[in-house]
Design a protein around this motif. Structure first.
Motif: not given
Length: 558
Positions: A106, A232, A236-237, A332, A335, A339-340, A467, A494-495
Motif C-alpha cells: 500500500q 489517488e 490506490e492510484y 484505476g 494493471y 501498480y496493483y 480493498n 480499488s477502494r
C-alpha cells in the motif's frame, strides 16, 4: 508531541499515542474534547510501504477507546484492526495497548480514528504512506504537499449528541460547523483568525491529501478558480482525472494535484455538504461552507480581505447525478504497469446481494411522530447488528460458542421493489449477531442495493482488512440479468469505501486473501450506531502465510 516519521528512518517505526483531554475554542465557544498527543486533528503518521509500525496507545480519559487504522489491510494482523467488540475489547481508562502491524502493498493517504461510539469526531488523523524507495509516482511529482482533513464540529459533547439520538429513537442534532483541519473558517462566527492558510508558489504543483473524517456527511471539496486533478483514492492510484469539484464520503481519502497557475492573490478552499436523503430538509451547510485560504507567497495573508474572496461553485446539496458522474469517471491505473497487487476477480465463488436500509424497532419511550412507539434503526439484509460482549475475533479464534451465528443471509429475506417501496410495507429488522463465513482464496461479489425504506440515502459502505474493486453502479433496482454486462473489469477503481448511490446500487469484487474477522459497515456513524453493520470471517488457508497468528500478549481485557 507525536513522533513524526521521516523517509530515511529504519523499517521499524515506533510512535506513542496518548489519549487525553484538550481545551479548544471554536465558534465563540470553549470546550474540552478528547485528542491524541494534545492535537486536533491528531498527529499525522508518516511511513513507507513495507514499514513495520508499532504504536503504543495510552488511554487517559474516562471513555473506553480503540484506534482503527482505516484502510490499512492488516495482512495477518487482524488483532490490530482496532474495532471495539469486533477485533478487540476497548482500551480501558488508565490502560495501554501496543498496536503492531506492517504496511503491506500500500502507498498513498489513509487515516486513523477511534472506532467506538462517536469518539472519532475528534480522535482522528492522517496516515501518509510513501512508495518504496526509487519508485516513481504514475503522475507528475508535486513540488510540495498538504494534508487537508475535512470534519465536523459540535459545541456539545458528541457523546451527548449520540445518547440523545439513541434515547429518542430519531435523528441527531446536526453539527454546528464543518471544519478544515479542525477550523470552521471565515464564514463562521469568531473564526476568521483561525482560518487555515496554505501558502503556494506561483507555477508550482502541489498535492492535497484529502481525508473526509466527518461522522455523517458526504462532502464536496473545491478551490476557487483552480482545477483539481484526482490521482489517488483510498491509497490506490487512479488515472488522472481533472475536475473543479471532488466528492468524498465519510471514510474516503483522495489525493489531488493543484497547480498554482492563477494571478497572485488569495483563494478560498472550501468544503460543503452533499446530502441526498430524500427526507432531508434545511440542510445547514450549502451556504456555510468550511473555508481555508490558498495564498500565493507574494500576497500578504495578514491583509486578507475576506469579503472580497469568492467561494468555489458547488453543485446543489442533493445533486445525485453530479456525484454519480464523478464516481463513474474514476478509473484505476493500468494493471500491466504493476501498480496493483491483486487481480480483478472474473470468476465468482460467492455472489452476495445486500440491501442497505433504514428500519424500525419497538420502543415504548419513543413517542415522536410519525412512528410512535418505534425507534429508527438500520440494517443490511434486514439484519441489525448487536455487538457481542467479547470481540468476535476472540470468540472465533478461541472457538467460543453462543457469541455469534454463522448464518448471515446471502440475499434479503424480503423481495420487493427496493427503490419504490411504500412506508406501509417496511419490514421490521431482526436484531442479532450474525456473520458470513468465507473460505480463503475465494472470489466474492457483493451488490449493495439502497432501498426506499424510510427514505433514500447514499450509504458509504466500508470493508475492513481488504480493498475491493468497484466494478459497477447505477440508479434503480439492480438487475442480475442485465447489469453485469456493463461492469468495468478492465480498470475499475480499488477502494475500501464505496458510496452506494442514493436510490441505486453498487457492485464490488474482491478475493479473500487475509484470514481473520473483518467488519463491514456504513461509515455514516449514526447508521453504524443503528446497526447497519456485519462481519465476515475469512478462514485460514494453507501454511504460515495464510494463517492468522495468535493474539498479542497485551490484548485489552473485556
Amino acid at each position: 508531541m507525536a513522533l513524526q516519521f521521516s523517509a530515511t528512518m529504519a523499517d521499524h517505526q515506533r510512535v506513542n499515542f496518548v489519549i487525553d483531554y484538550l481545551n479548544v475554542s471554536r465558534l465563540c465557544h470553549n470546550k474540552s474534547l478528547i485528542a491524541v498527543n494534545g492535537m486536533f486533528p491528531g498527529p499525522t503518521v508518516r511511513v513507507r510501504e513495507g514499514d513495520h509500525l508499532i504504536v503504543n496507545i495510552t488511554n487517559l480519559v474516562s471513555h473506553n477507546v480503540t484506534i482503527h487504522w482505516h484502510g490499512v489491510r492488516q495482512v495477518l494482523s487482524a488483532w490490530a484492526d482496532g474495532v471495539a467488540q469486533i477485533t478487540q475489547c476497548p482500551i480501558q481508562t488508565g490502560q495501554s495497548f501496543i498496536s503492531e502491524f506492517q504496511i503491506v502493498d500500500q502507498r498513498g493517504t489513509l487515516f486513523w480514528h477511534a472506532h467506538i461510539s462517536w469518539l472519532r469526531a475528534t480522535l482522528h488523523g492522517a496516515i501518509i504512506i510513501r512508495p518504496r524507495h526509487k519508485t516513481r509516482y504514475p503522475f507528475v511529482k508535486p513540488s510540495h504537499e498538504y494534508t487537508v482533513i475535512l470534519g465536523e464540529w459540535w459545541n456539545e459533547d458528541v457523546e451527548d449528541v449520540l445518547a440523545q439520538a439513541l434515547q429518542g429513537g430519531r435523528g441527531y442534532s446536526i453539527p454546528d460547523a464543518l471544519t478544515i483541519n479542525g477550523y470552521p473558517g471565515a464564514l463562521y462566527n469568531c473564526s476568521q483568525h483561525l482560518t487555515q492558510v496554505f501558502p503556494v508558489n506561483k507555477g508550482e504543483t502541489y498535492m492535497l491529501r484529502l481525508v473526509n473524517a466527518a461522522l455523517n456527511f458526504q462532502l464536496y471539496f473545491a478551490v476557487a478558480n483552480h482545477t483539481l486533478t484526482v490521482v489517488e483514492a483510498d491509497a490506490e492510484y487512479l488515472q488522472p482525472l481533472e475536475r473543479d469539484v471532488v466528492v468524498l464520503s465519510p471514510g474516503q481519502t483522495t489525493n489531488v494535484l493543484i497547480k498554482a497557475n492563477q494571478p497572485v492573490g488569495n483563494y478560498y478552499m472550501a468544503c460543503s455538504v452533499f446530502s441526498p436523503n430524500s427526507n432531508t430538509r434545511n440542510v445547514p451547510f450549502p451556504e456555510t461552507a468550511a473555508t481555508a485560504i490558498l495564498t500565493y507567497n507574494s500576497s500578504l495573508p495578514a491583509n486578507i480581505s475576506f469579503p472580497e474572496l469568492v467561494l468555489p461553485s458547488f453543485p446543489s446539496f442533493d445533486d445525485v447525478v453530479f456525484v454519480a458522474n464523478f464516481t463513474k469517471s474514476l478509473k484505476g491505473q493500468s494493471y500491466s504497469k504493476g501498480y496493483y497487487y491483486y487481480s480483478i476477480p472474473t470468476k465468482i465463488d460467492y455472489d452476495l446481494f445486500y440491501t442497505v436500509s433504514y428500519a424500525l424497532q419497538p420502543c415504548a419511550t419513543c413517542l415522536a411522530q410519525p412512528f410512535p412507539n418505534q425507534r429508527l434503526s438500520a440494517s443490511i439484509n434486514n439484519q441489525t447488528l448487536v455487538l457481542p460482549q467479547i470481540s468476535l475475533l476472540q470468540a472465533y479464534y478461541n472457538h467460543l460458542n453462543n457469541t455469534y451465528e454463522e448464518d448471515f443471509p446471502d440475499f434479503p429475506p424480503y423481495v420487493f421493489n427496493y427503490t419504490g417501496i411504500a412506508a406501509s410495507e417496511i419490514a421490521v429488522s431482526t436484531l442479532g449477531t450474525k456473520v458470513k463465513v468465507l473460505e480463503f482464496g475465494k472470489s466474492v461479489q457483493i451488490v449493495f442495493q439502497d432501498t426506499h425504506s424510510l427514505g433514500y440515502e447514499s450509504h458509504p459502505i466500508h470493508l475492513h482488512g481488504q480493498n475491493f474493486f468497484i466494478v459497477g453502479e447505477g440508479f434503480g433496482n439492480y438487475n442480475a440479468s442485465l447489469h453485469p454486462s456493463t461492469f468495468n473489469l478492465q480498470n475499475p477503481p480499488s477502494r475500501n469505501t464505496v458510496a452506494v448511490p442514493s436510490g441505486g446500487w453498487a457492485a464490488v469484487r474482491f478475493t479473500t486473501t487475509n484470514p481473520g474477522v473483518w467488519f463491514m459497515h456504513c461509515h455514516l456513524d449514526l447508521h453504524t450506531a443503528w446497526g447497519m453493520s456485519m462481519a465476515f470471517i475469512v478462514r485460514n488457508g494453507k501454511g504460515k502465510n495464510e494463517t492468522l497468528p495468535p493474539p498479542p500478549s497485551n490484548m485489552p481485557p473485556c
